[in-house]
Motif scaffolding. Structure first.
Motif, PDB file in Angstrom:
ATOM      1  N   SER A 177       1.218  -1.165  -0.174  1.00 51.81           N
ATOM      2  CA  SER A 177      -0.071  -0.347   0.085  1.00 51.81           C
ATOM      3  C   SER A 177       0.816   1.422   0.409  1.00 51.81           C
ATOM      4  O   SER A 177       0.351   2.076  -1.101  1.00 51.81           O
ATOM      5  CB  SER A 177      -1.232   0.042   0.962  1.00 51.81           C
ATOM      6  OG  SER A 177      -1.977  -1.054   1.268  1.00 51.81           O
TER       7      SER A 177
ATOM      8  N   GLU B 193     -10.356   3.315   2.718  1.00 52.31           N
ATOM      9  CA  GLU B 193      -9.173   2.575   3.513  1.00 52.31           C
ATOM     10  C   GLU B 193     -10.735   1.545   3.876  1.00 52.31           C
ATOM     11  O   GLU B 193     -11.894   2.179   4.197  1.00 52.31           O
ATOM     12  CB  GLU B 193      -9.185   3.022   4.912  1.00 52.31           C
ATOM     13  CG  GLU B 193      -8.379   1.388   5.469  1.00 52.31           C
ATOM     14  CD  GLU B 193      -7.475   1.724   6.534  1.00 52.31           C
ATOM     15  OE1 GLU B 193      -6.615   1.518   7.244  1.00 52.31           O
ATOM     16  OE2 GLU B 193      -7.974   2.682   7.780  1.00 52.31           O
TER      17      GLU B 193
ATOM     18  N   SER C 135      -3.918  -0.281  10.615  1.00 55.33           N
ATOM     19  CA  SER C 135      -3.459   0.244   8.890  1.00 55.33           C
ATOM     20  C   SER C 135      -3.413   1.804   8.758  1.00 55.33           C
ATOM     21  O   SER C 135      -3.195   2.176   8.010  1.00 55.33           O
ATOM     22  CB  SER C 135      -4.403  -0.807   8.303  1.00 55.33           C
ATOM     23  OG  SER C 135      -5.263  -0.929   8.446  1.00 55.33           O
ATOM     24  N   THR C 136      -4.265   2.130   9.351  1.00 53.73           N
ATOM     25  CA  THR C 136      -4.613   3.346   9.547  1.00 53.73           C
ATOM     26  C   THR C 136      -3.809   4.580   9.199  1.00 53.73           C
ATOM     27  O   THR C 136      -3.718   5.932   8.402  1.00 53.73           O
ATOM     28  CB  THR C 136      -6.502   3.894   9.696  1.00 53.73           C
ATOM     29  OG1 THR C 136      -6.808   2.757   9.960  1.00 53.73           O
ATOM     30  CG2 THR C 136      -6.855   5.576   9.843  1.00 53.73           C
TER      31      THR C 136
ATOM     32  N   LEU D  93      -1.294   4.697   6.568  1.00 55.02           N
ATOM     33  CA  LEU D  93      -1.679   5.587   5.156  1.00 55.02           C
ATOM     34  C   LEU D  93      -1.716   6.394   5.752  1.00 55.02           C
ATOM     35  O   LEU D  93      -1.013   7.597   4.869  1.00 55.02           O
ATOM     36  CB  LEU D  93      -3.391   4.847   5.342  1.00 55.02           C
ATOM     37  CG  LEU D  93      -3.768   3.604   4.356  1.00 55.02           C
ATOM     38  CD1 LEU D  93      -4.979   3.367   4.595  1.00 55.02           C
ATOM     39  CD2 LEU D  93      -3.044   2.935   3.769  1.00 55.02           C
TER      40      LEU D  93
ATOM     41  N   VAL E 116      -7.238  10.316   4.410  1.00 51.63           N
ATOM     42  CA  VAL E 116      -7.598   9.026   3.989  1.00 51.63           C
ATOM     43  C   VAL E 116      -9.502   8.898   4.144  1.00 51.63           C
ATOM     44  O   VAL E 116      -9.699   9.510   5.608  1.00 51.63           O
ATOM     45  CB  VAL E 116      -6.670   8.083   5.204  1.00 51.63           C
ATOM     46  CG1 VAL E 116      -6.895   6.823   5.057  1.00 51.63           C
ATOM     47  CG2 VAL E 116      -5.051   8.138   4.444  1.00 51.63           C
TER      48      VAL E 116
ATOM     49  N   SER F 209     -11.514   6.539   6.401  1.00 49.90           N
ATOM     50  CA  SER F 209     -11.286   4.753   6.683  1.00 49.90           C
ATOM     51  C   SER F 209     -12.669   4.766   7.013  1.00 49.90           C
ATOM     52  O   SER F 209     -13.530   4.968   8.106  1.00 49.90           O
ATOM     53  CB  SER F 209     -10.617   5.638   7.697  1.00 49.90           C
ATOM     54  OG  SER F 209     -10.441   3.704   8.359  1.00 49.90           O
TER      55      SER F 209
ATOM     56  N   LEU G 122      -7.606   1.002   0.229  1.00 49.85           N
ATOM     57  CA  LEU G 122      -6.759  -1.181   1.106  1.00 49.85           C
ATOM     58  C   LEU G 122      -8.068  -1.664   1.540  1.00 49.85           C
ATOM     59  O   LEU G 122      -9.111  -1.263   2.087  1.00 49.85           O
ATOM     60  CB  LEU G 122      -6.195  -0.410   2.270  1.00 49.85           C
ATOM     61  CG  LEU G 122      -5.776  -0.991   3.784  1.00 49.85           C
ATOM     62  CD1 LEU G 122      -5.046  -2.554   2.226  1.00 49.85           C
ATOM     63  CD2 LEU G 122      -5.378  -1.198   3.677  1.00 49.85           C
TER      64      LEU G 122
END
Ligand code: SAM
Length: 245
Positions: free
Chosen positions: A48, A62, A68-69, A72, A90, A92, A147
């Motif tokens: 990513s 996302e 993972s946030t 990113l 982002v 999410s 993602l």
């Protein structure tokens, strides 16, 4: 053997992330202590990061909030630091109320300017001969990267697929969508069926696939002429409408 390759690659990808995004590994360790989220494997995270740094999408989606946030968001911060004209963010999506609350509370202050966490309970998604689940409430933004790590995609009818990647095609204007799928073989299977296997190579040892796909309208009833199908010499049908080769 598969497990050994996967473990070694995860180690390498963790190291690459640490080199590329200084400080983020400490933030991830601290986050893990506060939230017992499943996390996303390092291979997926590094795929990513690489894709976002290469394509520089301003709108990142996302599917499945968590540790993972932060990765990113840190990637967006790196691009912002390197290029004053870049203004990425982002979005999410989290489908479960309890996880949404935990993730919203635990996101470190330093990433909040780059991230919006949105509760979007999962809903059914139908498209052509596929059925899947997507997040509801996805804001109408011109996403360039996704993602895929949620929502849950099984039900009383069995296995379906994670469909956010197609749901957003109803409103994005970008001609190409970049993304990464963490596991979710059924989602990669749908991508490969429509676009061909080269578009999203999947290996169990990676448990992930990176992809770049054109935006399509697979709901069009006219996508069904003999030209849209190829028959191989041994009688195998290939749906070739959206394939390059
Ligand atoms: C694979 S997880 C997403 C993980 C996230 N991308 C991360 O890096 O932490 C997919 C979904 O499972 C749910 N979930 C998160 N943590 C969980 C846990 N510890 N146990 C069960 N479900 C969880 C959430 O709804 C989440 O969106």
């Amino acid at each position: 053997m598969r497990k050994i390759i996967q473990r070694s690659l995860n180690k390498y990808c963790r190291w690459r992330i640490g080199q590329t995004l200084p400080g983020v590994l400490d933030d991830l360790d601290a986050y893990k202590k506060k939230s017992n989220t499943t996390g996303t494997q390092w291979i997926t995270l590094w795929m990513s990061v690489k894709s976002i740094l290469k394509h520089r999408p301003e709108e990142i989606l996302e599917s499945g909030t968590g540790s993972s946030t932060m990765v990113l968001a840190a990637t967006v911060q790196k691009l912002k630091a390197e290029n004053p004209n870049y203004n990425g963010r982002v979005t999410s999506m989290e489908s479960v109320g309890a996880w949404h609350e935990i993730a919203s509370k635990n996101l470190p202050e330093k990433y909040r300017a780059e991230v919006e966490i949105i509760l979007g309970p999962r809903e059914k998604f139908e498209m052509g001969f596929f059925r899947g689940y997507s997040h509801s409430n996805i804001p109408n933004r011109n996403y360039g990267f996704i993602l895929l790590d949620a929502p849950a995609y099984d039900d009383e009818n069995g296995l379906s697929f994670c469909a956010d990647v197609f749901k957003i095609m109803d409103f994005v204007q970008n001609d190409t969508l970049h993304g990464v799928s963490d596991g979710r073989a059924s989602s990669v299977f749908v991508l490969q069926t429509l676009y061909g296997p080269t578009v999203a190579r999947y290996y169990h040892s990676l448990y992930a696939a990176s992809f770049s796909i054109p935006r399509i309208d697979f709901r069009d009833r006219k996508n069904n002429t003999p030209k849209d199908w190829r028959c191989t010499p041994n009688g195998r049908l290939v749906y070739k409408k959206f394939r390059k080769h």
